[in-house]
Design an enzyme around this catalytic site. Sequence first.
Site, short mmCIF file in Angstrom:
data_model
loop_
_atom_site.label_atom_id
_atom_site.label_comp_id
_atom_site.label_asym_id
_atom_site.label_seq_id
_atom_site.Cartn_x
_atom_site.Cartn_y
_atom_site.Cartn_z
N PRO A 2 0.83 -1.21 0.00
CA PRO A 2 0.00 0.00 0.00
C PRO A 2 0.86 1.26 0.00
O PRO A 2 1.68 1.46 0.89
CB PRO A 2 -0.78 -0.10 1.32
CG PRO A 2 -0.62 -1.50 1.79
CD PRO A 2 0.67 -1.99 1.22
N LYS A 59 1.13 7.76 3.76
CA LYS A 59 0.60 6.41 3.91
C LYS A 59 -0.08 6.21 5.27
O LYS A 59 -0.42 5.08 5.63
CB LYS A 59 1.74 5.39 3.78
CG LYS A 59 2.54 5.54 2.49
CD LYS A 59 3.64 4.49 2.45
CE LYS A 59 4.88 5.00 1.77
NZ LYS A 59 5.99 4.05 1.83
N ARG A 250 15.74 -0.51 -1.83
CA ARG A 250 14.59 -1.09 -2.53
C ARG A 250 14.98 -1.44 -3.97
O ARG A 250 15.77 -0.74 -4.61
CB ARG A 250 13.42 -0.09 -2.56
CG ARG A 250 13.00 0.39 -1.18
CD ARG A 250 12.51 -0.75 -0.30
NE ARG A 250 11.40 -1.45 -0.93
CZ ARG A 250 10.14 -1.06 -0.85
NH1 ARG A 250 9.82 0.01 -0.17
NH2 ARG A 250 9.19 -1.75 -1.45
#
Length: 260
Positions: A2, A59, A250
């Site tokens: 998400p 978020k 990442r």
Amino acid sequence: MPEMLEVESYRQIASRALGRRIEAVEVRDPWFVKGGIDPDAVVAALRRRRFVADRRIGKLLLLDTDDGSTLGVRFGMTGVLELDGVDGIDGLAYGSTRRDPAWERFIVHFDGGGSLRVRDARRLGGVELDPDESRLGPDATTVDRTTLSDALFGSAAPVKARLMDQSRIAGLGNLLTDDLLWRARIDPTRTAGSLDAGEVRRLHSAMRATLRVLGRRGGSHTGDLQDQRHRDGHCPRCGSLLQRQSVGGRTTYWCPAEQI
Ligand SMILES: [Zn+2]
């Protein structure tokens, strides 16, 4: 996982819970309560109250109650918000849509039936009472060019890592950031502080376009690079073999021919 677009859809379904009286709160997983607060304190703060406002910063989903406290919800890698049996977003590309009861970490039951549930398979999300909102930068949808420029200025970090630094700009995750850098034709490994004014302008308009377009398509997994995020992936614009490397911790994909 998400990112802000998914959490925005969770905010929209949570808004349907406003005004309903909270009858009971179940903390199925005490580990899911963050901020060093006893799970019983969260239950006590919410019971018999109503949510009166739904907000989102990046978020982080925020639900304010009628006595002035705020429930913060983070969704980690696999979190899903469900209201009255309906998920906030259909067919999550990043996780199973299976409804294993063991994944239900936190449940708010309302008077007259209905519930708000946080499901999280990998339990990297969490709930918190009165989270410190000052630790987050402005939400990416509200960031103007000057704010973006300030966030990058003087930084020796890779531009991708800086964009994902939630204390600078809130909401951008791995997929959104790769897509917007691809649109802006900027190499994600570039030092953030090395971007000139023209590149910052390009980055800013790419950020706005990416949020708008992917929001309309249905989430952060609908980016132009998405289908090519594998070892032999090619640039959907020029056909070059995409570069794949860890940046800012990442897995990052970019077009070495166009992103410079
Ligand atoms: Zn290309």
